[in-house]
Design a protein around this motif. Sequence first.
Motif, PDB file in Angstrom:
ATOM      1  N   GLY A 188       0.783  -1.223   0.000  1.00 39.67           N
ATOM      2  CA  GLY A 188       0.000   0.000   0.000  1.00 39.67           C
ATOM      3  C   GLY A 188       0.815   1.273   0.000  1.00 39.67           C
ATOM      4  N   GLY A 189       2.129   1.160  -0.028  1.00 39.22           N
ATOM      5  CA  GLY A 189       2.986   2.340   0.060  1.00 39.22           C
ATOM      6  C   GLY A 189       3.212   2.974  -1.299  1.00 39.22           C
ATOM      7  N   GLN A 190       2.995   4.274  -1.378  1.00 36.98           N
ATOM      8  CA  GLN A 190       3.308   5.004  -2.595  1.00 36.98           C
ATOM      9  C   GLN A 190       4.807   5.294  -2.632  1.00 36.98           C
ATOM     10  OE1 GLN A 190       0.366   8.174  -3.513  1.00 36.98           O
ATOM     11  NE2 GLN A 190      -0.668   7.553  -1.631  1.00 36.98           N
ATOM     12  N   LEU A 191       5.294   5.684  -3.787  1.00 39.56           N
ATOM     13  CA  LEU A 191       6.725   5.976  -3.907  1.00 39.56           C
ATOM     14  C   LEU A 191       7.166   7.072  -2.943  1.00 39.56           C
ATOM     15  CD1 LEU A 191       7.314   8.850  -5.638  1.00 39.56           C
ATOM     16  CD2 LEU A 191       6.509   7.440  -7.530  1.00 39.56           C
ATOM     17  N   THR A 192       6.209   7.905  -2.537  1.00 37.07           N
ATOM     18  CA  THR A 192       6.500   8.983  -1.603  1.00 37.07           C
ATOM     19  C   THR A 192       6.850   8.483  -0.207  1.00 37.07           C
ATOM     20  OG1 THR A 192       4.098   9.157  -1.295  1.00 37.07           O
ATOM     21  CG2 THR A 192       5.124  10.737  -2.776  1.00 37.07           C
ATOM     22  N   LEU A 193       6.597   7.209   0.066  1.00 37.26           N
ATOM     23  CA  LEU A 193       6.936   6.665   1.378  1.00 37.26           C
ATOM     24  C   LEU A 193       8.444   6.460   1.518  1.00 37.26           C
ATOM     25  CD1 LEU A 193       5.052   6.186   3.712  1.00 37.26           C
ATOM     26  CD2 LEU A 193       4.989   3.753   3.160  1.00 37.26           C
ATOM     27  N   TRP A 194       9.160   6.493   0.385  1.00 40.25           N
ATOM     28  CA  TRP A 194      10.623   6.585   0.458  1.00 40.25           C
ATOM     29  C   TRP A 194      10.931   8.046   0.784  1.00 40.25           C
ATOM     30  CZ3 TRP A 194      13.361   2.265   0.431  1.00 40.25           C
ATOM     31  CH2 TRP A 194      12.897   1.153  -0.279  1.00 40.25           C
ATOM     32  N   PRO A 195      11.460   8.352   1.949  1.00 38.11           N
ATOM     33  CA  PRO A 195      11.707   9.760   2.283  1.00 38.11           C
ATOM     34  C   PRO A 195      12.608  10.434   1.250  1.00 38.11           C
ATOM     35  CG  PRO A 195      11.989   8.363   4.224  1.00 38.11           C
ATOM     36  CD  PRO A 195      11.861   7.445   3.045  1.00 38.11           C
ATOM     37  N   ASP A 196      12.275  11.667   0.899  1.00 44.75           N
ATOM     38  CA  ASP A 196      13.127  12.425  -0.019  1.00 44.75           C
ATOM     39  C   ASP A 196      14.563  12.480   0.497  1.00 44.75           C
ATOM     40  OD1 ASP A 196      10.952  12.926  -1.641  1.00 44.75           O
ATOM     41  OD2 ASP A 196      10.652  14.976  -0.941  1.00 44.75           O
ATOM     42  N   GLU A 197      14.696  12.588   1.823  1.00 46.93           N
ATOM     43  CA  GLU A 197      16.022  12.667   2.418  1.00 46.93           C
ATOM     44  C   GLU A 197      16.825  11.394   2.188  1.00 46.93           C
ATOM     45  OE1 GLU A 197      13.234  15.340   4.763  1.00 46.93           O
ATOM     46  OE2 GLU A 197      13.150  13.361   3.834  1.00 46.93           O
ATOM     47  N   PHE A 198      16.133  10.250   2.162  1.00 49.52           N
ATOM     48  CA  PHE A 198      16.792   8.973   1.901  1.00 49.52           C
ATOM     49  C   PHE A 198      17.253   8.895   0.447  1.00 49.52           C
ATOM     50  CE2 PHE A 198      16.308   4.449   0.580  1.00 49.52           C
ATOM     51  CZ  PHE A 198      17.337   3.914   1.337  1.00 49.52           C
ATOM     52  N   VAL A 199      16.374   9.304  -0.458  1.00 48.05           N
ATOM     53  CA  VAL A 199      16.722   9.321  -1.884  1.00 48.05           C
ATOM     54  C   VAL A 199      17.895  10.267  -2.116  1.00 48.05           C
ATOM     55  CG1 VAL A 199      15.899   9.897  -4.200  1.00 48.05           C
ATOM     56  CG2 VAL A 199      14.385   8.698  -2.611  1.00 48.05           C
ATOM     57  N   ASP A 200      17.838  11.448  -1.496  1.00 48.26           N
ATOM     58  CA  ASP A 200      18.933  12.406  -1.631  1.00 48.26           C
ATOM     59  C   ASP A 200      20.249  11.818  -1.121  1.00 48.26           C
ATOM     60  OD1 ASP A 200      17.238  14.318  -2.683  1.00 48.26           O
ATOM     61  OD2 ASP A 200      16.946  15.375  -0.788  1.00 48.26           O
ATOM     62  N   ALA A 201      20.164  11.097   0.010  1.00 43.56           N
ATOM     63  CA  ALA A 201      21.377  10.516   0.603  1.00 43.56           C
ATOM     64  C   ALA A 201      22.016   9.505  -0.339  1.00 43.56           C
ATOM     65  CB  ALA A 201      21.046   9.861   1.939  1.00 43.56           C
ATOM     66  N   LEU A 202      21.205   8.718  -1.031  1.00 43.19           N
ATOM     67  CA  LEU A 202      21.736   7.751  -1.987  1.00 43.19           C
ATOM     68  C   LEU A 202      22.312   8.464  -3.213  1.00 43.19           C
ATOM     69  CD1 LEU A 202      19.012   4.945  -1.841  1.00 43.19           C
ATOM     70  CD2 LEU A 202      21.317   4.864  -0.885  1.00 43.19           C
ATOM     71  N   LEU A 254       4.516  13.851  10.393  1.00 35.46           N
ATOM     72  CA  LEU A 254       3.704  12.668  10.120  1.00 35.46           C
ATOM     73  C   LEU A 254       2.342  13.066   9.572  1.00 35.46           C
ATOM     74  CD1 LEU A 254       3.250   9.643  10.205  1.00 35.46           C
ATOM     75  CD2 LEU A 254       2.669   9.841  12.629  1.00 35.46           C
ATOM     76  N   GLN A 255       1.707  14.051  10.203  1.00 36.03           N
ATOM     77  CA  GLN A 255       0.410  14.532   9.729  1.00 36.03           C
ATOM     78  C   GLN A 255       0.516  15.042   8.293  1.00 36.03           C
ATOM     79  OE1 GLN A 255      -2.713  14.914  11.012  1.00 36.03           O
ATOM     80  NE2 GLN A 255      -2.470  14.251  13.148  1.00 36.03           N
ATOM     81  N   ARG A 256       1.563  15.809   8.004  1.00 36.44           N
ATOM     82  CA  ARG A 256       1.741  16.381   6.671  1.00 36.44           C
ATOM     83  C   ARG A 256       1.939  15.289   5.633  1.00 36.44           C
ATOM     84  NH1 ARG A 256       5.514  19.421   7.862  1.00 36.44           N
ATOM     85  NH2 ARG A 256       7.322  18.288   7.059  1.00 36.44           N
ATOM     86  N   ARG A 257       2.783  14.294   5.955  1.00 32.22           N
ATOM     87  CA  ARG A 257       3.025  13.210   4.997  1.00 32.22           C
ATOM     88  C   ARG A 257       1.759  12.433   4.706  1.00 32.22           C
ATOM     89  NH1 ARG A 257       3.313   8.037   5.177  1.00 32.22           N
ATOM     90  NH2 ARG A 257       3.639   7.772   7.407  1.00 32.22           N
ATOM     91  N   VAL A 258       1.010  12.095   5.739  1.00 32.44           N
ATOM     92  CA  VAL A 258      -0.218  11.320   5.556  1.00 32.44           C
ATOM     93  C   VAL A 258      -1.226  12.092   4.708  1.00 32.44           C
ATOM     94  CG1 VAL A 258      -2.234  10.387   6.746  1.00 32.44           C
ATOM     95  CG2 VAL A 258       0.061   9.898   7.612  1.00 32.44           C
ATOM     96  N   ARG A 259      -1.360  13.381   4.954  1.00 36.28           N
ATOM     97  CA  ARG A 259      -2.310  14.188   4.185  1.00 36.28           C
ATOM     98  C   ARG A 259      -1.905  14.270   2.711  1.00 36.28           C
ATOM     99  NH1 ARG A 259      -6.147  17.055   6.763  1.00 36.28           N
ATOM    100  NH2 ARG A 259      -6.108  16.897   9.052  1.00 36.28           N
ATOM    101  N   ILE A 260      -0.617  14.469   2.476  1.00 35.24           N
ATOM    102  CA  ILE A 260      -0.139  14.543   1.088  1.00 35.24           C
ATOM    103  C   ILE A 260      -0.391  13.217   0.372  1.00 35.24           C
ATOM    104  CG2 ILE A 260       1.946  14.673  -0.334  1.00 35.24           C
ATOM    105  CD1 ILE A 260       3.009  16.755   1.668  1.00 35.24           C
TER     106      ILE A 260
END
Length: 300
Positions: free
Chosen positions: A33-47, A198-204
Amino acid sequence: MQTEQATVNGISITYEDNGPRDAPVILLVMGLGGQLTLWPDEFVDALNERGFRTIRYDNRDVGLSTRFEAAGVPNLKWMFVKAAIGLPVRPAYTLADMAADGMALLDHLGIGRAHIVGVSMGGMIAQHIAARYPERVLSLTSVMSMTGNRRLPRAQKEAMRVLANRPMSGDKEALIAYSVNAARVIGSPGYPSAEERLQRRVRIDFERGWYPQGVARQMAAIVADGDRRALLREVKAPTLVIHGEDDPLVPLPGGRDTADNVAGARLLTIPGMGHDLPLALVDTLAEAITEHAKTVAVAA
């Protein structure tokens, strides 16, 4: 980060392609059920900062990828019963189909080989990729996932309860409140998310692609997949298994069992980590994946 769409396997897959185009590729496979957005941007940036090109995408039946509405919503309780007594379970699609989606996306992008990183159900899909497409896989990293071995400890009762009672419809604010609570229940006790974030991520994510019917069909694919231990013994790619020591949804023995069934696999356990990707662990996870990938490059 701009999303794009690819038509592969007769369906549409939404994805993001980030980092240097000539860099080694990491395919990021998300969980149930996870959208691609569940990968934190910060994690993608770190890679990306560590010299990798990253591909993250919405699996079929979630987010902005193709939805299998015509298949209807499966009776999961009946499927669990059938699986428990050894009767065949027929899902709308399989984890092997979802693995083929990932490979077809790489084909679409002209990418021959990649490091595969999957979390939870995405780890199961990544296991299929590594076993079924060995010539395409530079390395495998299976995070907070398991083998499907029915003898493994089950999820904690509260974690099972919150996921089993996932609403299919209802008031927007009630649905968002449910998602926030679910994230809290299965999240990392040692690294709790800030409430505002958390609230912001869930709403988005809710506005982007709330689709619980697809989650039910993905769960049916997991149930139908059964025990993957024999499949895992076919994996030849260098494998890293990462698992939280405080995961309430997929307890730590699931990670240990995964590592035990892949020849030469290395297990990294993280105290305080639950069933999520907390910001406080972004660098820890990115560094572990980077070192694993570099080891493969040196060996080659």
